[in-house]
Design a protein around this motif. Structure first.
Motif, mmCIF file in Angstrom:
data_model
loop_
_atom_site.group_PDB
_atom_site.id
_atom_site.type_symbol
_atom_site.label_atom_id
_atom_site.label_comp_id
_atom_site.label_asym_id
_atom_site.label_seq_id
_atom_site.Cartn_x
_atom_site.Cartn_y
_atom_site.Cartn_z
ATOM 1 N N ALA A 157 0.833 -1.206 0.000
ATOM 2 C CA ALA A 157 0.000 0.000 0.000
ATOM 3 C C ALA A 157 0.871 1.262 0.000
ATOM 4 C CB ALA A 157 -0.931 -0.005 1.205
ATOM 5 N N SER A 158 1.933 1.267 0.795
ATOM 6 C CA SER A 158 2.826 2.427 0.832
ATOM 7 C C SER A 158 3.479 2.649 -0.527
ATOM 8 C CB SER A 158 3.908 2.229 1.894
ATOM 9 O OG SER A 158 3.348 2.197 3.193
ATOM 10 N N THR A 159 3.874 1.560 -1.194
ATOM 11 C CA THR A 159 4.507 1.672 -2.509
ATOM 12 C C THR A 159 3.544 2.225 -3.540
ATOM 13 O OG1 THR A 159 5.943 -0.212 -1.975
ATOM 14 C CG2 THR A 159 5.745 0.395 -4.296
ATOM 15 N N LEU A 184 -6.372 -7.780 -1.013
ATOM 16 C CA LEU A 184 -6.037 -6.998 -2.191
ATOM 17 C C LEU A 184 -5.627 -5.584 -1.819
ATOM 18 C CD1 LEU A 184 -6.232 -6.849 -5.413
ATOM 19 C CD2 LEU A 184 -8.470 -5.779 -5.001
ATOM 20 N N VAL A 185 -4.579 -5.089 -2.466
ATOM 21 C CA VAL A 185 -4.219 -3.680 -2.393
ATOM 22 C C VAL A 185 -4.631 -3.036 -3.715
ATOM 23 C CG1 VAL A 185 -2.377 -1.993 -2.153
ATOM 24 C CG2 VAL A 185 -2.299 -4.110 -0.828
ATOM 25 N N GLY A 200 -4.258 2.317 -2.960
ATOM 26 C CA GLY A 200 -3.555 1.965 -1.734
ATOM 27 C C GLY A 200 -4.454 1.458 -0.628
ATOM 28 N N ASP A 201 -5.698 1.116 -0.940
ATOM 29 C CA ASP A 201 -6.602 0.543 0.057
ATOM 30 C C ASP A 201 -6.335 -0.957 0.182
ATOM 31 O OD1 ASP A 201 -7.939 2.992 0.461
ATOM 32 O OD2 ASP A 201 -9.204 2.625 -1.294
ATOM 33 N N ILE A 202 -6.409 -1.468 1.403
ATOM 34 C CA ILE A 202 -6.252 -2.897 1.654
ATOM 35 C C ILE A 202 -7.637 -3.480 1.923
ATOM 36 C CG2 ILE A 202 -5.161 -4.665 3.075
ATOM 37 C CD1 ILE A 202 -2.987 -2.634 3.770
ATOM 38 N N LEU A 203 -8.067 -4.397 1.053
ATOM 39 C CA LEU A 203 -9.428 -4.927 1.121
ATOM 40 C C LEU A 203 -9.413 -6.442 1.257
ATOM 41 C CD1 LEU A 203 -11.042 -2.973 -1.875
ATOM 42 C CD2 LEU A 203 -10.967 -2.275 0.536
#
Length: 477
Positions: free
Chosen positions: A58-60, A167-168, A172-175
């Protein structure tokens, strides 16, 4: 944005401070992780980010949006496409968690896990993952491309047995994505490759299966016609408990190649069945009757040996691949294939395979997916080593490439004009378009625009902006 930009260099230092994994520029330790299995593919990213967890991904992705660069992802590089120096390469090798729940018959797998890891973890429980023909490939790339394995006619697509993804997205959301959560993404991730985001883990069902009857019969090239026609007869009304393919092989004289197969033209009949050994063996009797195998490697095998069916190469090598789907094949089609790729053809291909589809694959699963073309009867695949390698890479052409075009032309009367996401991966928009019907491509494109409006993930085999102008940047524009 060019790699040598001082601004980008400074910004990459800030990204280093944001992640718990590592970041490598060209020439630094870790950059070599971007080298693909298919070493003929030019992969030269801006930097390699060896991520430690989903937060690193996400940061990347968020950094890339700020910096105006793109993000690609990989593990083993089997489906590699060209990557330029305005792309950050996310390597998932450290995401290697592999947890088997024997009671629930499931496994939770990090994106860095390869199939052999899962096979070995499940085997003590009498369970089996629906892996591909090679157990050395990554689980995520295989599953997001739908997944056609050695037992596909019995159990269907491997992606039909996925329970959930982590999933990213391009924002940048993590789902967590499943049939009940973000169902539209669950539909698209099973067949849409990297279009909708970067998968960091996956949960799959495991089959109650410890052994199977299978392996491969290898015949001398002089028996190619008799064996190939007998194999096509085998395919007619073949029960769903059995899957099979035929391969025309020209394996090199290398230590890892069995002496009876090295440096000569052979024909392999690949076979995998969950039927009883007597019933399964009887199916091969007609083929054994037309010629004597030079190697007979078929029998009862533990599922841990599933990779022996296709015996795909393990070591990295340069390769050019082509694939297409076909309708029902006739004996005339087999004659045409032998003319262009048989023992007297002068074919430069290392392998030309025809794989039978149908069976459970042809039926829609409980949860529909972005995989198209379930009605195809066979898939045709060619792979050859372009030599000399450097000249082939620089010129972009080689005898093996032009010959693949001849194979395509020869089989065009039977071809559907379509192909599968996981066979002969490509960044060519025209090739990508062959993988989907029009409705599926439009839905994938719309979902990608929703979850990646900045186009951070516009690289590689992705579907974007269907119906607009074309692009040469590895997307459908």
């Amino acid at each position: 944005m060019a790699f040598h930009s001082p601004t980008i260099h400074a910004d990459l230092d800030s990204l280093r401070s944001e992640i718990t994994g590592s970041l490598a520029l060209p020439g630094e330790p870790g950059y070599e992780l971007s080298t693909p299995w298919n070493v003929a593919v030019p992969v030269r990213p801006l930097a390699v980010v060896e991520v430690h967890d989903a937060r690193d991904v996400a940061s990347t992705v968020r950094y890339a949006a700020r910096a105006g660069v793109r993000v690609a992802v990989g593990r083993t590089g089997h489906g590699a496409v060209p990557i330029e120096d305005d792309v950050l390469f996310v390597h998932t090798g450290r995401l290697n968690s592999c947890v088997v729940d024997a009671e629930a018959r499931t496994a939770r797998l990090g994106a860095g896990v390869i199939w052999q890891d899962v096979v070995d973890a499940a085997a003590p429980h009498g369970l089996a993952p629906l892996c591909g023909s090679s157990t050395a490939v990554g689980v995520v790339g295989f599953l997001t491309g739908a997944g056609i394995g050695p037992l596909v006619r019995t159990f269907g697509l491997s992606s039909d047995h996925v329970r959930a993804f982590e999933l990213v997205t391009g924002e940048g959301d993590i789902l967590r994505v499943s049939a009940d959560q973000h169902a539209e993404l669950f539909w698209g991730l099973r067949g849409g490759k990297s279009t909708l985001g970067i998968v960091t883990s996956v949960e799959i069902d495991l089959m109650q299966l410890s052994h199977f009857y299978g392996g491969a019969l290898y015949f001398d090239g002089s028996d190619a016609a008799a064996v190939a026609h007998a194999w096509l007869d085998l395919c007619a009304d073949l029960p769903e408990h059995t899957s099979t393919s035929m391969a025309l092989l020209q394996l090199p004289s290398l230590p890892q190649v069995p002496p009876p197969l090295a440096g000569r033209f052979t024909v392999a009949i690949r076979f995998a069945s969950v039927a009883g050994p007597n019933e399964a063996e009887a199916l091969l009797t007609p083929i054994r009757g037309v010629a004597t195998p030079v190697v007979d490697a078929v029998g009862m095998l533990p599922y841990s040996a599933i990779g022996a069916v296709h015996a795909d190469p393990v070591d990295p090598m340069p390769s050019h691949e082509f694939s297409c789907l076909t309708g029902e094949l006739t004996h005339g089609a087999i004659d045409e294939l032998l003319t262009v790729a048989g023992p007297e053809s002068g074919s430069p291909q290392t392998v030309v395979e025809v794989r039978l589809l149908g069976g459970a694959l042809a039926r829609e699963p409980r949860h529909r997916s972005a995989f198209c073309h379930r009605d195809a009867a066979f898939t045709l695949f060619t792979a050859g080593v372009p030599l000399p390698v450097q000249r082939a890479i620089e010129a972009g052409v080689a005898p093996v490439v032009s010959h693949a075009g001849r194979v395509e032309q020869a089989m065009s009367p039977w071809s559907t004009g379509r192909s599968l996401p996981n066979f002969a991966s490509s960044a060519d928009p025209k090739r990508i378009a062959r993988m989907y019907d029009e409705d599926t491509a439009h839905w994938l494109s719309a979902l990608a625009e929703e979850h990646d409006p900045a186009g951070v993930l516009r690289v590689g085999p992705v579907v974007r902006d269907v119906g607009g102008a074309s692009s040469d940047r590895g997307v459908i524009m």
